[in-house]
Design a protein around this motif. Structure first.
Motif, PDB file in Angstrom:
ATOM      1  N   GLU A  87      28.701  46.695  -6.287  1.00 23.32           N
ATOM      2  CA  GLU A  87      28.862  45.402  -6.839  1.00 23.32           C
ATOM      3  C   GLU A  87      27.755  44.738  -7.609  1.00 23.32           C
ATOM      4  OE1 GLU A  87      30.189  40.851  -5.328  1.00 23.32           O
ATOM      5  OE2 GLU A  87      30.248  42.546  -3.614  1.00 23.32           O
ATOM      6  N   VAL A  88      26.840  44.910  -7.453  1.00 24.53           N
ATOM      7  CA  VAL A  88      25.680  44.343  -8.106  1.00 24.53           C
ATOM      8  C   VAL A  88      25.003  45.220  -8.982  1.00 24.53           C
ATOM      9  CG1 VAL A  88      25.684  42.349  -6.292  1.00 24.53           C
ATOM     10  CG2 VAL A  88      24.060  44.597  -6.089  1.00 24.53           C
ATOM     11  N   ALA A  89      25.337  46.269  -8.908  1.00 30.49           N
ATOM     12  CA  ALA A  89      24.603  47.258 -10.001  1.00 30.49           C
ATOM     13  C   ALA A  89      24.489  46.784 -11.347  1.00 30.49           C
ATOM     14  CB  ALA A  89      25.268  48.819  -9.871  1.00 30.49           C
ATOM     15  N   GLN A  90      25.465  46.294 -11.950  1.00 27.51           N
ATOM     16  CA  GLN A  90      25.539  45.979 -13.344  1.00 27.51           C
ATOM     17  C   GLN A  90      25.288  44.255 -13.463  1.00 27.51           C
ATOM     18  OE1 GLN A  90      25.555  48.170 -15.626  1.00 27.51           O
ATOM     19  NE2 GLN A  90      26.187  49.673 -13.878  1.00 27.51           N
ATOM     20  N   ALA A  91      25.376  43.626 -12.668  1.00 23.47           N
ATOM     21  CA  ALA A  91      25.015  42.167 -12.954  1.00 23.47           C
ATOM     22  C   ALA A  91      24.628  41.625 -11.451  1.00 23.47           C
ATOM     23  CB  ALA A  91      26.179  41.491 -13.240  1.00 23.47           C
ATOM     24  N   GLN A  92      23.721  40.614 -11.413  1.00 23.89           N
ATOM     25  CA  GLN A  92      23.185  40.010 -10.439  1.00 23.89           C
ATOM     26  C   GLN A  92      23.554  38.499 -10.288  1.00 23.89           C
ATOM     27  OE1 GLN A  92      19.002  39.370  -9.687  1.00 23.89           O
ATOM     28  NE2 GLN A  92      18.633  40.190 -11.910  1.00 23.89           N
ATOM     29  N   HIS A  93      24.008  38.074  -9.247  1.00 29.16           N
ATOM     30  CA  HIS A  93      24.202  36.548  -8.957  1.00 29.16           C
ATOM     31  C   HIS A  93      23.562  35.768  -7.710  1.00 29.16           C
ATOM     32  CE1 HIS A  93      27.413  37.579 -11.963  1.00 29.16           C
ATOM     33  NE2 HIS A  93      27.487  38.582 -11.191  1.00 29.16           N
ATOM     34  N   PRO A  94      22.203  35.817  -7.600  1.00 32.91           N
ATOM     35  CA  PRO A  94      21.569  35.697  -6.547  1.00 32.91           C
ATOM     36  C   PRO A  94      21.732  33.965  -6.197  1.00 32.91           C
ATOM     37  CG  PRO A  94      20.009  35.792  -8.354  1.00 32.91           C
ATOM     38  CD  PRO A  94      21.421  36.482  -8.788  1.00 32.91           C
ATOM     39  N   PHE A  95      22.139  33.404  -4.945  1.00 37.83           N
ATOM     40  CA  PHE A  95      22.271  32.265  -4.607  1.00 37.83           C
ATOM     41  C   PHE A  95      21.067  31.389  -4.293  1.00 37.83           C
ATOM     42  CE2 PHE A  95      22.218  34.151  -0.295  1.00 37.83           C
ATOM     43  CZ  PHE A  95      21.714  33.077   0.561  1.00 37.83           C
ATOM     44  N   ALA A  96      20.081  31.959  -4.349  1.00 37.00           N
ATOM     45  CA  ALA A  96      18.565  31.205  -4.020  1.00 37.00           C
ATOM     46  C   ALA A  96      17.563  32.228  -4.603  1.00 37.00           C
ATOM     47  CB  ALA A  96      18.376  31.238  -2.488  1.00 37.00           C
ATOM     48  N   THR A  97      16.438  31.402  -5.095  1.00 40.51           N
ATOM     49  CA  THR A  97      15.301  32.109  -5.489  1.00 40.51           C
ATOM     50  C   THR A  97      14.138  31.667  -4.696  1.00 40.51           C
ATOM     51  OG1 THR A  97      16.057  31.932  -7.999  1.00 40.51           O
ATOM     52  CG2 THR A  97      13.447  32.043  -7.492  1.00 40.51           C
ATOM     53  N   ILE A  98      13.480  32.424  -3.953  1.00 36.87           N
ATOM     54  CA  ILE A  98      12.469  32.200  -3.195  1.00 36.87           C
ATOM     55  C   ILE A  98      10.946  32.768  -3.589  1.00 36.87           C
ATOM     56  CG2 ILE A  98      11.548  32.368  -0.804  1.00 36.87           C
ATOM     57  CD1 ILE A  98      14.089  32.867   0.149  1.00 36.87           C
ATOM     58  N   LEU A  99      10.031  31.639  -3.916  1.00 41.89           N
ATOM     59  CA  LEU A  99       8.784  32.109  -4.373  1.00 41.89           C
ATOM     60  C   LEU A  99       8.058  32.060  -2.907  1.00 41.89           C
ATOM     61  CD1 LEU A  99       6.173  32.253  -6.214  1.00 41.89           C
ATOM     62  CD2 LEU A  99       6.297  29.708  -6.456  1.00 41.89           C
ATOM     63  N   SER A 100       7.448  33.264  -2.558  1.00 39.63           N
ATOM     64  CA  SER A 100       6.873  33.347  -1.066  1.00 39.63           C
ATOM     65  C   SER A 100       5.760  34.160  -1.542  1.00 39.63           C
ATOM     66  CB  SER A 100       7.790  34.115  -0.208  1.00 39.63           C
ATOM     67  OG  SER A 100       8.085  35.351  -0.768  1.00 39.63           O
ATOM     68  N   CYS A 101       4.828  34.141  -0.270  1.00 41.26           N
ATOM     69  CA  CYS A 101       3.606  35.069  -0.355  1.00 41.26           C
ATOM     70  C   CYS A 101       3.778  36.230  -0.318  1.00 41.26           C
ATOM     71  CB  CYS A 101       2.870  34.507   0.681  1.00 41.26           C
ATOM     72  SG  CYS A 101       1.076  35.157   0.996  1.00 41.26           S
ATOM     73  N   ALA A 102       3.014  37.103  -1.145  1.00 41.50           N
ATOM     74  CA  ALA A 102       2.808  38.625  -0.911  1.00 41.50           C
ATOM     75  C   ALA A 102       2.153  38.874   0.274  1.00 41.50           C
ATOM     76  CB  ALA A 102       2.086  39.037  -2.220  1.00 41.50           C
ATOM     77  N   ASP A 103       3.105  38.893   1.430  1.00 42.86           N
ATOM     78  CA  ASP A 103       2.700  39.187   2.555  1.00 42.86           C
ATOM     79  C   ASP A 103       3.674  40.424   3.369  1.00 42.86           C
ATOM     80  OD1 ASP A 103       2.239  38.772   5.708  1.00 42.86           O
ATOM     81  OD2 ASP A 103       0.742  37.593   5.015  1.00 42.86           O
ATOM     82  N   SER A 104       3.320  41.493   3.951  1.00 38.43           N
ATOM     83  CA  SER A 104       4.426  42.368   4.722  1.00 38.43           C
ATOM     84  C   SER A 104       5.124  41.693   5.542  1.00 38.43           C
ATOM     85  CB  SER A 104       3.571  43.438   5.035  1.00 38.43           C
ATOM     86  OG  SER A 104       2.365  43.076   6.106  1.00 38.43           O
ATOM     87  N   ARG A 105       4.514  40.581   6.240  1.00 36.66           N
ATOM     88  CA  ARG A 105       5.172  40.010   7.432  1.00 36.66           C
ATOM     89  C   ARG A 105       6.251  38.674   6.923  1.00 36.66           C
ATOM     90  NH1 ARG A 105      -0.273  37.913   9.957  1.00 36.66           N
ATOM     91  NH2 ARG A 105      -0.340  37.250   7.802  1.00 36.66           N
ATOM     92  N   VAL A 106       6.310  38.774   5.915  1.00 38.98           N
ATOM     93  CA  VAL A 106       7.337  37.608   5.297  1.00 38.98           C
ATOM     94  C   VAL A 106       8.489  38.160   4.163  1.00 38.98           C
ATOM     95  CG1 VAL A 106       7.430  35.282   4.571  1.00 38.98           C
ATOM     96  CG2 VAL A 106       5.404  36.104   5.542  1.00 38.98           C
ATOM     97  N   PRO A 107       9.244  38.920   4.723  1.00 40.10           N
ATOM     98  CA  PRO A 107      10.471  39.681   3.825  1.00 40.10           C
ATOM     99  C   PRO A 107      11.481  38.630   3.821  1.00 40.10           C
ATOM    100  CG  PRO A 107      10.391  40.698   5.868  1.00 40.10           C
ATOM    101  CD  PRO A 107       9.316  39.505   5.991  1.00 40.10           C
ATOM    102  N   ALA A 108      11.910  37.998   2.715  1.00 40.33           N
ATOM    103  CA  ALA A 108      12.733  37.143   2.741  1.00 40.33           C
ATOM    104  C   ALA A 108      14.251  37.296   3.340  1.00 40.33           C
ATOM    105  CB  ALA A 108      12.746  36.664   1.193  1.00 40.33           C
ATOM    106  N   GLU A 109      14.638  38.601   2.723  1.00 41.01           N
ATOM    107  CA  GLU A 109      16.003  39.062   2.971  1.00 41.01           C
ATOM    108  C   GLU A 109      16.157  39.323   4.255  1.00 41.01           C
ATOM    109  OE1 GLU A 109      16.030  39.819  -1.377  1.00 41.01           O
ATOM    110  OE2 GLU A 109      14.683  40.090   0.295  1.00 41.01           O
ATOM    111  N   ILE A 110      15.035  39.597   5.189  1.00 41.57           N
ATOM    112  CA  ILE A 110      15.219  39.936   6.594  1.00 41.57           C
ATOM    113  C   ILE A 110      15.225  38.584   7.372  1.00 41.57           C
ATOM    114  CG2 ILE A 110      14.122  40.965   8.623  1.00 41.57           C
ATOM    115  CD1 ILE A 110      13.207  43.316   6.751  1.00 41.57           C
ATOM    116  N   LEU A 111      14.018  37.725   7.151  1.00 40.81           N
ATOM    117  CA  LEU A 111      14.035  36.553   8.065  1.00 40.81           C
ATOM    118  C   LEU A 111      14.921  35.653   7.508  1.00 40.81           C
ATOM    119  CD1 LEU A 111      12.531  33.901   6.131  1.00 40.81           C
ATOM    120  CD2 LEU A 111      10.643  35.660   5.955  1.00 40.81           C
TER     121      LEU A 111
END
Length: 243
Positions: A87-111
């Motif tokens: 569905e998203v292979a050709q176009a993306q429609h993200p409902f949120a943008t998250i500026l987060s830290c480059a930290d392995s313990r803070v994966p946005a999609e999971i949390l």
């Protein structure tokens, strides 16, 4: 003449890179005008005309509910199927943008218990608003139509800790310390944990920097964008909103 020749094709935009594309002397007014013209022309999905399916408040509520599921160990793992991948292979429609830290313990999609194509991730040590991260966020908001931006700091952030301790680091590692120091200065005499105070202050400071963007400000004033702050607790997995 084909109307799309007047606009930057999104794939070409990505090939150029965010910094290069915004270096093409495209003003905020020009870019927004292009988006509105594309919408008026009824261009198909994958063009600049990306409709917003959620309001900023609804998008924020979706993140909050997802985090609650994560904390309660009841994830739904939405939008992670093979069908979603196509569905998203050709176009993306993200409902949120998250500026987060480059930290392995803070994966946005999971949390936030989200899936493919739901969140436009921008990650850098200390979740700082550099020209590159700002350009990425402007791209997500103006060209992809994301209605919500969250600056997400986290407990015991190493970048913030280095700024609080005023450490001298090798190479370019120390570049983010300089970007966080103004936030640290604001709370240096505040009672409580110095690092945690600075984590919150840094989120607030980076939001202020984002709001200096003319592109983002115009979207906020038009009622199309909300920028919020959050603090992620490494111990509990919960996200607390920062005002």
């Amino acid at each position: 003449m084909n109307l799309m020749k007047h606009f930057i094709d999104r794939r070409d935009f990505l090939k150029l890179g965010v910094t290069g594309a915004f270096g093409m002397m495209v003003t905020a007014a020009d870019l927004l005008w292009q988006v509105e013209q594309a919408k008026a022309a009824g261009l198909p999905n994958g063009s600049l005309a990306i409709p917003q399916s959620l309001s900023a408040d609804a998008a924020l509520q979706k993140l909050i509910e997802g985090n609650q599921r994560f904390v309660q160990h009841k994830p739904q793992y939405p939008d992670q199927s093979a069908a979603r991948l196509q569905e998203v292979a050709q176009a993306q429609h993200p409902f949120a943008t998250i500026l987060s830290c480059a930290d392995s313990r803070v994966p946005a999609e999971i949390l936030f218990d989200q899936g493919i194509g739901d969140i436009f991730d921008v990650r850098v040590a200390g979740n700082i608003a550099t020209p590159e991260t700002l350009g990425s966020i402007e791209y997500a908001v103006v060209l992809l139509g994301t209605p919500l931006v969250m600056v997400l700091g986290h407990e015991r952030c190493g970048a913030v800790t280095a700024a609080v301790q005023n450490e001298s680091l090798l190479g370019e590692i120390g570049s983010f310390v300089k970007a966080i120091k103004p936030a640290v200065k604001r709370v240096k005499d505040r009672p409580g944990d110095a690092v945690d105070n600075a984590v919150v202050a840094n989120v607030q400071y980076q939001i202020e920097r984002l709001k200096r963007s003319k592109l983002l400000t115009e979207q906020i004033e038009a009622g199309k964008l909300k920028i919020v702050g959050g603090r992620y607790d490494l111990d509990t997995g919960s996200v607390t909103m920062i005002t």
